[in-house]
Design a protein around this motif. Structure first.
Motif, mmCIF file in Angstrom:
data_model
loop_
_atom_site.group_PDB
_atom_site.id
_atom_site.type_symbol
_atom_site.label_atom_id
_atom_site.label_comp_id
_atom_site.label_asym_id
_atom_site.label_seq_id
_atom_site.Cartn_x
_atom_site.Cartn_y
_atom_site.Cartn_z
ATOM 1 N N LEU A 1 35.419 29.610 49.603
ATOM 2 C CA LEU A 1 36.532 29.649 48.651
ATOM 3 C C LEU A 1 35.933 29.701 47.255
ATOM 4 O O LEU A 1 35.196 28.792 46.853
ATOM 5 C CB LEU A 1 37.405 28.403 48.834
ATOM 6 C CG LEU A 1 38.677 28.265 48.014
ATOM 7 C CD1 LEU A 1 39.598 29.473 48.199
ATOM 8 C CD2 LEU A 1 39.407 26.985 48.401
ATOM 9 N N THR A 2 36.233 30.769 46.520
ATOM 10 C CA THR A 2 35.561 31.023 45.249
ATOM 11 C C THR A 2 36.548 31.091 44.090
ATOM 12 O O THR A 2 37.493 31.874 44.114
ATOM 13 C CB THR A 2 34.781 32.357 45.323
ATOM 14 O OG1 THR A 2 33.889 32.318 46.436
ATOM 15 C CG2 THR A 2 33.995 32.604 44.067
ATOM 16 N N PHE A 3 36.277 30.271 43.088
ATOM 17 C CA PHE A 3 37.038 30.234 41.837
ATOM 18 C C PHE A 3 36.045 30.332 40.682
ATOM 19 O O PHE A 3 35.502 29.318 40.259
ATOM 20 C CB PHE A 3 37.787 28.911 41.673
ATOM 21 C CG PHE A 3 38.840 28.620 42.692
ATOM 22 C CD1 PHE A 3 40.115 29.111 42.539
ATOM 23 C CD2 PHE A 3 38.560 27.821 43.776
ATOM 24 C CE1 PHE A 3 41.105 28.824 43.460
ATOM 25 C CE2 PHE A 3 39.536 27.518 44.704
ATOM 26 C CZ PHE A 3 40.817 28.021 44.552
ATOM 27 N N GLU A 4 35.768 31.512 40.174
ATOM 28 C CA GLU A 4 34.828 31.631 39.061
ATOM 29 C C GLU A 4 35.522 31.630 37.704
ATOM 30 O O GLU A 4 34.857 31.533 36.682
ATOM 31 C CB GLU A 4 33.960 32.878 39.216
ATOM 32 C CG GLU A 4 32.994 32.764 40.370
ATOM 33 C CD GLU A 4 32.043 33.929 40.477
ATOM 34 O OE1 GLU A 4 32.070 34.839 39.629
ATOM 35 O OE2 GLU A 4 31.240 33.918 41.430
ATOM 36 N N LEU B 1 32.719 26.914 42.327
ATOM 37 C CA LEU B 1 33.459 26.631 41.103
ATOM 38 C C LEU B 1 32.566 26.961 39.912
ATOM 39 O O LEU B 1 32.363 26.143 39.009
ATOM 40 C CB LEU B 1 33.882 25.156 41.079
ATOM 41 C CG LEU B 1 34.777 24.693 42.225
ATOM 42 C CD1 LEU B 1 34.871 23.176 42.281
ATOM 43 C CD2 LEU B 1 36.151 25.310 42.094
ATOM 44 N N ASP B 2 32.000 28.144 39.916
ATOM 45 C CA ASP B 2 30.986 28.517 38.941
ATOM 46 C C ASP B 2 31.513 28.767 37.533
ATOM 47 O O ASP B 2 30.722 28.954 36.613
ATOM 48 C CB ASP B 2 30.208 29.740 39.426
ATOM 49 C CG ASP B 2 29.345 29.422 40.634
ATOM 50 O OD1 ASP B 2 28.952 28.251 40.786
ATOM 51 O OD2 ASP B 2 29.077 30.333 41.430
ATOM 52 N N LEU C 1 28.291 23.373 47.410
ATOM 53 C CA LEU C 1 29.175 23.137 46.273
ATOM 54 C C LEU C 1 28.466 23.770 45.088
ATOM 55 O O LEU C 1 27.431 23.280 44.643
ATOM 56 C CB LEU C 1 29.393 21.644 46.041
ATOM 57 C CG LEU C 1 30.192 21.284 44.784
ATOM 58 C CD1 LEU C 1 31.591 21.884 44.832
ATOM 59 C CD2 LEU C 1 30.262 19.775 44.617
ATOM 60 N N SER C 2 28.992 24.880 44.603
ATOM 61 C CA SER C 2 28.339 25.609 43.525
ATOM 62 C C SER C 2 29.053 25.346 42.204
ATOM 63 O O SER C 2 30.242 25.588 42.067
ATOM 64 C CB SER C 2 28.329 27.108 43.833
ATOM 65 O OG SER C 2 27.657 27.803 42.815
ATOM 66 N N LEU C 3 28.285 24.839 41.254
ATOM 67 C CA LEU C 3 28.756 24.554 39.904
ATOM 68 C C LEU C 3 27.834 25.257 38.915
ATOM 69 O O LEU C 3 27.395 24.683 37.923
ATOM 70 C CB LEU C 3 28.770 23.039 39.647
ATOM 71 C CG LEU C 3 29.629 22.199 40.600
ATOM 72 C CD1 LEU C 3 29.358 20.721 40.416
ATOM 73 C CD2 LEU C 3 31.098 22.514 40.402
ATOM 74 N N GLY C 4 27.520 26.511 39.205
ATOM 75 C CA GLY C 4 26.524 27.264 38.455
ATOM 76 C C GLY C 4 26.846 27.533 37.008
ATOM 77 O O GLY C 4 25.971 27.917 36.248
ATOM 78 N N GLY C 5 28.074 27.287 36.579
ATOM 79 C CA GLY C 5 28.443 27.550 35.190
ATOM 80 C C GLY C 5 28.363 26.344 34.269
ATOM 81 O O GLY C 5 28.645 26.456 33.080
#
Length: 168
Positions: free
Chosen positions: A105-108, A131-132, A153-157
């Motif tokens: 599930l991607t929310f950029e 959630l980048d 869990l991606s918080l790359g931003g």
């Protein structure tokens, strides 16, 4: 469109009728890009959710999703849902989307969320929550996300991370 193609790029569409959404549900490919849509009705979402062969659904043109549309989207049995245009997400919509049984599930496009919305998203049982677009998280946001049980869990931003949030 026939069934010999595996990917269908319909990103130029700016609207999708209920009838067209239901017709798309019979397509046998694995990827549909509907990123040109800026709005998706519950009826059209219901039609999309009937697409059983699909693995990838791109709805990157949506800036928000009403709860009633999220209820229908959460019934889709695909694996990867891209909602990269979403810039605001209510707790009630996050609760409904967290019922979706996909993989990723991607929310950029989200740059911030309430702690309640983080908590609702962290209940999602999928493997990858991306959630980048988030630029910062508070300690309470980090605590809410700490209950997410998926693998990624991606918080790359993130632009900054406080020691308090990092300890969660």
């Amino acid at each position: 469109f026939g069934n010999k193609h595996s990917e269908l790029d319909l990103s130029g569409l700016n609207s999708l009728t209920q009838a067209s959404a239901h017709a798309l549900s019979t397509w046998q490919g694995y990827s549909v890009d509907l990123s040109g849509l800026s709005d998706l009705s519950p009826d059209s979402a219901r039609g999309i959710s009937c697409w059983q062969k699909g693995n990838y659904l791109y709805l990157n043109g949506l800036a928000s999703i009403p709860e009633c549309t999220a209820i229908e989207l959460s019934k889709w049995q695909g694996k990867h849902l891209y909602l990269n245009g979403i810039v605001s997400l209510s707790k009630s919509t996050a609760i409904e989307l967290s019922k979706w049984q996909g993989v990723s599930l991607t929310f950029e496009g989200l740059t911030s969320l309430s702690t309640d919305t983080f908590l609702a998203l962290s209940s999602w049982k999928g493997r990858d929550l991306l959630l980048d677009g988030l630029e910062f998280i508070t300690k309470s946001n980090a605590l809410a996300l700490s209950s997410y049980s998926g693998k990624i869990l991606s918080l790359g931003g993130l632009k900054a991370l406080s020691p308090e949030a990092a300890q969660c």
